[in-house]
Motif scaffolding. Structure first.
Motif, PDB file in Angstrom:
ATOM      1  N   ARG A 112      -6.018   9.738   9.037  1.00 41.75           N
ATOM      2  CA  ARG A 112      -7.095   8.717   9.461  1.00 41.75           C
ATOM      3  C   ARG A 112      -8.479   9.245   9.850  1.00 41.75           C
ATOM      4  NH1 ARG A 112      -2.991   5.819  12.641  1.00 41.75           N
ATOM      5  NH2 ARG A 112      -1.873   4.342  11.380  1.00 41.75           N
TER       6      ARG A 112
ATOM      7  N   LYS B  53       1.029  -1.249   0.086  1.00 42.51           N
ATOM      8  CA  LYS B  53      -0.036  -0.038   0.194  1.00 42.51           C
ATOM      9  C   LYS B  53       0.863   1.354  -0.018  1.00 42.51           C
ATOM     10  CE  LYS B  53      -2.431  -2.066   3.244  1.00 42.51           C
ATOM     11  NZ  LYS B  53      -3.518  -2.494   4.247  1.00 42.51           N
TER      12      LYS B  53
ATOM     13  N   THR C 138      -3.215   5.036   2.890  1.00 43.65           N
ATOM     14  CA  THR C 138      -4.401   4.068   3.220  1.00 43.65           C
ATOM     15  C   THR C 138      -4.821   4.015   4.815  1.00 43.65           C
ATOM     16  OG1 THR C 138      -3.354   1.786   3.307  1.00 43.65           O
ATOM     17  CG2 THR C 138      -4.171   2.740   1.182  1.00 43.65           C
TER      18      THR C 138
END
Ligand code: TMP
Ligand code: ASP
Length: 244
Positions: free
Chosen positions: A220, A11, A33
Protein backbone atom coordinates in the motif's frame (compact mmCIF):
# COMPACT_ATOMS: atom_id res chain seq x y z
CA UNK A 1 -10.84 -25.58 -13.46
CA UNK A 2 -12.26 -23.63 -16.35
CA UNK A 3 -13.40 -20.00 -16.55
CA UNK A 4 -16.95 -21.23 -17.08
CA UNK A 5 -17.00 -23.04 -13.75
CA UNK A 6 -16.10 -19.94 -11.70
CA UNK A 7 -18.69 -19.21 -9.05
CA UNK A 8 -17.21 -15.87 -8.02
CA UNK A 9 -14.05 -13.87 -8.62
CA UNK A 10 -12.88 -11.26 -6.14
CA UNK A 11 -9.75 -9.11 -6.02
CA UNK A 12 -7.57 -11.76 -4.39
CA UNK A 13 -9.48 -15.02 -4.78
CA UNK A 14 -11.55 -17.13 -7.18
CA UNK A 15 -14.20 -19.52 -5.90
CA UNK A 16 -15.14 -22.71 -7.74
CA UNK A 17 -17.91 -25.21 -7.02
CA UNK A 18 -16.98 -28.84 -6.34
CA UNK A 19 -18.80 -32.15 -6.78
CA UNK A 20 -20.07 -31.73 -3.23
CA UNK A 21 -22.74 -29.00 -3.03
CA UNK A 22 -21.70 -27.85 0.47
CA UNK A 23 -18.00 -27.64 -0.44
CA UNK A 24 -16.28 -24.87 -2.44
CA UNK A 25 -12.72 -24.56 -3.70
CA UNK A 26 -10.99 -21.21 -3.11
CA UNK A 27 -8.04 -20.33 -5.35
CA UNK A 28 -5.76 -17.65 -3.87
CA UNK A 29 -4.34 -15.26 -6.49
CA UNK A 30 -1.02 -13.38 -6.53
CA UNK A 31 -2.95 -10.22 -7.49
CA UNK A 32 -2.92 -7.40 -4.97
CA UNK A 33 -5.07 -4.29 -4.79
CA UNK A 34 -5.26 -1.41 -2.35
CA UNK A 35 -7.42 1.66 -1.76
CA UNK A 36 -10.50 0.01 -3.26
CA UNK A 37 -8.53 -1.28 -6.25
CA UNK A 38 -7.17 2.16 -7.23
CA UNK A 39 -3.72 0.61 -6.81
CA UNK A 40 -3.10 -2.76 -8.48
CA UNK A 41 -0.13 -5.09 -8.61
CA UNK A 42 1.15 -8.60 -8.16
CA UNK A 43 2.95 -10.04 -5.19
CA UNK A 44 4.84 -13.10 -6.50
CA UNK A 45 3.98 -16.22 -4.51
CA UNK A 46 1.32 -14.43 -2.44
CA UNK A 47 -1.48 -16.86 -3.34
CA UNK A 48 0.30 -19.91 -1.93
CA UNK A 49 1.73 -17.96 1.03
CA UNK A 50 -1.63 -16.47 2.11
CA UNK A 51 -3.43 -19.78 1.56
CA UNK A 52 -0.92 -21.61 3.76
CA UNK A 53 -0.88 -18.97 6.51
CA UNK A 54 -4.70 -18.83 6.52
CA UNK A 55 -4.98 -22.62 6.57
CA UNK A 56 -2.66 -22.95 9.57
CA UNK A 57 -4.45 -20.17 11.45
CA UNK A 58 -7.92 -21.55 10.71
CA UNK A 59 -6.81 -25.01 11.91
CA UNK A 60 -5.46 -23.51 15.14
CA UNK A 61 -8.60 -21.43 15.70
CA UNK A 62 -10.82 -24.51 15.12
CA UNK A 63 -8.77 -26.29 17.76
CA UNK A 64 -9.43 -23.39 20.11
CA UNK A 65 -13.19 -23.72 19.52
CA UNK A 66 -13.80 -21.11 16.77
CA UNK A 67 -15.99 -22.52 13.97
CA UNK A 68 -14.43 -21.71 10.56
CA UNK A 69 -15.20 -22.53 6.93
CA UNK A 70 -11.82 -24.31 6.52
CA UNK A 71 -11.83 -27.95 5.39
CA UNK A 72 -8.34 -28.60 3.96
CA UNK A 73 -5.61 -27.29 1.65
CA UNK A 74 -5.31 -29.65 -1.36
CA UNK A 75 -2.67 -27.47 -3.10
CA UNK A 76 -0.45 -24.64 -1.77
CA UNK A 77 -2.75 -21.99 -3.32
CA UNK A 78 -6.07 -23.82 -2.90
CA UNK A 79 -8.34 -24.16 0.11
CA UNK A 80 -11.48 -26.30 0.33
CA UNK A 81 -14.10 -24.54 2.42
CA UNK A 82 -17.67 -25.06 3.59
CA UNK A 83 -20.19 -23.18 1.45
CA UNK A 84 -21.55 -20.16 3.33
CA UNK A 85 -23.53 -17.05 2.58
CA UNK A 86 -21.15 -14.21 3.41
CA UNK A 87 -22.48 -11.59 5.84
CA UNK A 88 -21.72 -8.34 3.93
CA UNK A 89 -20.00 -6.78 6.93
CA UNK A 90 -16.22 -6.55 7.38
CA UNK A 91 -15.38 -6.75 11.07
CA UNK A 92 -12.15 -4.92 11.91
CA UNK A 93 -10.45 -5.31 15.29
CA UNK A 94 -7.71 -2.86 16.28
CA UNK A 95 -5.14 -3.23 19.07
CA UNK A 96 -2.98 -0.31 17.91
CA UNK A 97 -4.11 2.76 15.96
CA UNK A 98 -3.14 2.66 12.25
CA UNK A 99 -4.56 3.07 8.75
CA UNK A 100 -8.02 4.49 8.21
CA UNK A 101 -8.59 4.98 11.96
CA UNK A 102 -5.73 7.51 12.12
CA UNK A 103 -6.70 9.13 8.80
CA UNK A 104 -10.31 9.63 9.86
CA UNK A 105 -9.90 10.55 13.55
CA UNK A 106 -6.46 12.12 13.87
CA UNK A 107 -5.48 9.55 16.52
CA UNK A 108 -1.68 9.18 16.45
CA UNK A 109 -0.41 6.05 14.67
CA UNK A 110 0.94 3.54 17.18
CA UNK A 111 -1.40 4.52 20.04
CA UNK A 112 -2.37 1.42 21.99
CA UNK A 113 -6.12 0.79 22.05
CA UNK A 114 -7.25 -0.74 25.30
CA UNK A 115 -9.79 -2.30 25.14
CA UNK A 116 -9.42 -3.24 21.47
CA UNK A 117 -11.66 -1.31 19.07
CA UNK A 118 -14.19 -3.27 16.99
CA UNK A 119 -15.47 -1.58 13.82
CA UNK A 120 -17.96 -2.65 11.16
CA UNK A 121 -17.58 -1.76 7.46
CA UNK A 122 -20.13 -2.39 4.69
CA UNK A 123 -18.63 -4.92 2.25
CA UNK A 124 -19.58 -3.07 -0.92
CA UNK A 125 -16.90 -2.12 -3.48
CA UNK A 126 -19.21 0.27 -5.36
CA UNK A 127 -19.64 2.31 -2.17
CA UNK A 128 -15.96 1.97 -1.17
CA UNK A 129 -16.60 -0.25 1.91
CA UNK A 130 -17.87 2.58 4.16
CA UNK A 131 -17.59 2.55 7.97
CA UNK A 132 -20.95 1.67 9.53
CA UNK A 133 -22.58 2.59 12.80
CA UNK A 134 -24.51 -0.20 14.57
CA UNK A 135 -27.68 1.81 13.90
CA UNK A 136 -26.97 1.95 10.15
CA UNK A 137 -26.13 -1.75 10.12
CA UNK A 138 -29.52 -2.51 11.71
CA UNK A 139 -31.47 -0.13 9.43
CA UNK A 140 -29.78 -1.73 6.41
CA UNK A 141 -30.77 -5.15 7.81
CA UNK A 142 -27.23 -6.45 7.27
CA UNK A 143 -27.52 -8.33 10.56
CA UNK A 144 -29.82 -8.55 13.57
CA UNK A 145 -28.95 -7.04 16.97
CA UNK A 146 -28.16 -10.53 18.25
CA UNK A 147 -25.92 -11.23 15.25
CA UNK A 148 -24.05 -7.95 15.80
CA UNK A 149 -23.36 -8.99 19.41
CA UNK A 150 -22.30 -12.44 18.21
CA UNK A 151 -19.97 -10.91 15.58
CA UNK A 152 -18.41 -8.59 18.17
CA UNK A 153 -17.96 -11.38 20.75
CA UNK A 154 -16.43 -13.75 18.19
CA UNK A 155 -14.15 -11.04 16.79
CA UNK A 156 -12.84 -10.15 20.28
CA UNK A 157 -12.30 -13.82 21.16
CA UNK A 158 -10.48 -14.35 17.83
CA UNK A 159 -8.38 -11.26 18.57
CA UNK A 160 -7.18 -12.71 21.88
CA UNK A 161 -6.31 -16.02 20.17
CA UNK A 162 -4.62 -14.36 17.17
CA UNK A 163 -2.60 -12.00 19.37
CA UNK A 164 -1.25 -15.07 21.16
CA UNK A 165 -0.56 -17.03 17.94
CA UNK A 166 1.34 -14.13 16.34
CA UNK A 167 3.21 -13.35 19.58
CA UNK A 168 4.42 -16.99 19.59
CA UNK A 169 5.92 -16.08 16.19
CA UNK A 170 7.51 -12.82 17.36
CA UNK A 171 4.88 -10.71 15.62
CA UNK A 172 2.67 -7.91 17.01
CA UNK A 173 -0.93 -8.04 15.76
CA UNK A 174 -1.82 -4.38 15.13
CA UNK A 175 -5.24 -4.86 13.52
CA UNK A 176 -7.11 -7.17 11.15
CA UNK A 177 -10.29 -7.70 9.17
CA UNK A 178 -12.62 -10.68 9.48
CA UNK A 179 -15.51 -11.92 7.38
CA UNK A 180 -18.18 -14.31 8.53
CA UNK A 181 -20.63 -16.53 6.69
CA UNK A 182 -23.74 -18.53 7.50
CA UNK A 183 -23.85 -22.21 6.46
CA UNK A 184 -26.88 -24.24 5.37
CA UNK A 185 -27.61 -25.09 9.04
CA UNK A 186 -27.75 -21.39 9.94
CA UNK A 187 -24.43 -21.57 11.81
CA UNK A 188 -22.09 -18.54 11.85
CA UNK A 189 -18.60 -19.50 10.62
CA UNK A 190 -15.40 -17.49 10.33
CA UNK A 191 -14.74 -17.25 6.57
CA UNK A 192 -12.50 -15.56 3.97
CA UNK A 193 -8.80 -15.51 5.00
CA UNK A 194 -6.42 -14.36 7.73
CA UNK A 195 -3.13 -13.34 6.14
CA UNK A 196 -0.70 -10.43 5.64
CA UNK A 197 -3.32 -9.08 3.19
CA UNK A 198 -5.93 -8.77 5.95
CA UNK A 199 -3.83 -8.06 9.06
CA UNK A 200 -1.30 -5.43 10.07
CA UNK A 201 1.69 -7.31 11.46
CA UNK A 202 4.81 -5.80 13.01
CA UNK A 203 8.08 -7.62 13.69
CA UNK A 204 8.47 -7.53 17.50
CA UNK A 205 12.28 -7.51 17.16
CA UNK A 206 12.36 -4.42 14.94
CA UNK A 207 11.81 -0.90 16.31
CA UNK A 208 12.10 0.96 12.99
CA UNK A 209 8.51 1.91 11.96
CA UNK A 210 9.09 1.01 8.30
CA UNK A 211 11.36 -2.01 8.68
CA UNK A 212 9.00 -3.71 11.15
CA UNK A 213 6.06 -3.82 8.70
CA UNK A 214 5.40 -7.44 7.59
CA UNK A 215 2.05 -7.01 5.84
CA UNK A 216 0.24 -5.44 2.88
CA UNK A 217 1.14 -1.94 4.09
CA UNK A 218 4.50 -2.61 2.35
CA UNK A 219 2.52 -2.72 -0.92
CA UNK A 220 0.00 0.00 0.00
CA UNK A 221 2.70 2.47 1.04
CA UNK A 222 5.41 1.40 -1.46
CA UNK A 223 7.82 0.34 1.29
CA UNK A 224 9.52 -2.28 -0.93
CA UNK A 225 10.46 -5.91 -0.07
CA UNK A 226 6.81 -6.96 -0.22
CA UNK A 227 7.39 -10.62 -1.20
CA UNK A 228 10.17 -10.99 1.38
CA UNK A 229 7.87 -9.74 4.16
CA UNK A 230 5.09 -12.20 3.25
CA UNK A 231 7.66 -15.01 3.11
CA UNK A 232 8.98 -14.06 6.55
CA UNK A 233 5.47 -14.25 8.03
CA UNK A 234 5.02 -17.71 6.44
CA UNK A 235 8.39 -18.90 7.80
CA UNK A 236 7.51 -17.69 11.30
CA UNK A 237 4.07 -19.35 11.19
CA UNK A 238 5.54 -22.65 9.94
CA UNK A 239 8.48 -22.43 12.33
CA UNK A 240 6.16 -21.62 15.23
CA UNK A 241 4.36 -24.96 14.77
CA UNK A 242 1.11 -23.24 15.65
CA UNK A 243 -1.02 -26.30 14.91
CA UNK A 244 0.93 -29.04 16.71
P1 TMP B 1 -7.89 0.12 7.59
O1 TMP B 1 -7.04 0.75 8.63
O2 TMP B 1 -7.50 0.46 6.20
O3 TMP B 1 -9.37 0.35 7.85
O4 TMP B 1 -7.66 -1.46 7.71
C1 TMP B 1 -7.90 -2.16 8.91
C2 TMP B 1 -7.47 -3.62 8.75
O5 TMP B 1 -8.30 -4.29 7.83
C3 TMP B 1 -6.05 -3.80 8.23
O6 TMP B 1 -5.44 -4.87 8.92
C4 TMP B 1 -6.21 -4.16 6.80
C5 TMP B 1 -7.54 -4.83 6.74
N1 TMP B 1 -8.28 -4.55 5.51
C6 TMP B 1 -8.65 -5.59 4.67
O7 TMP B 1 -8.37 -6.77 4.96
N2 TMP B 1 -9.34 -5.29 3.54
C7 TMP B 1 -9.68 -4.03 3.19
O8 TMP B 1 -10.30 -3.83 2.14
C8 TMP B 1 -9.28 -2.96 4.07
C9 TMP B 1 -9.61 -1.54 3.73
C10 TMP B 1 -8.59 -3.28 5.20
N1 ASP C 1 -7.86 -4.88 -0.81
C1 ASP C 1 -8.59 -3.69 -0.68
C2 ASP C 1 -8.96 -3.07 -2.02
O1 ASP C 1 -8.27 -3.06 -3.00
C3 ASP C 1 -8.00 -2.60 0.15
C4 ASP C 1 -6.84 -2.85 1.04
O2 ASP C 1 -6.57 -3.96 1.46
O3 ASP C 1 -6.18 -1.84 1.36
O4 ASP C 1 -10.02 -2.57 -2.06
Amino acid sequence: MSEAEKLYEGKAKIIYPTAEPEVLLTYFKDDATAFNAQKRGTIAGKGAINCTISSKIFQRLEREGIPTHFIDQPEPNQMRVRRVTIVPVEVVVRNIAAGSLCKQTGLPPGKELKPPLVEFFYKNDALGDPLLTIERLLVMELATKEQVEQLRDMALRINELLKGIFHECGITLVDFKLEFGIDSDGKLLLADEISPDTCRLWDEAEADPQKRVMDKDRFRLDLGQVEAAYERVLERILGGNIVT
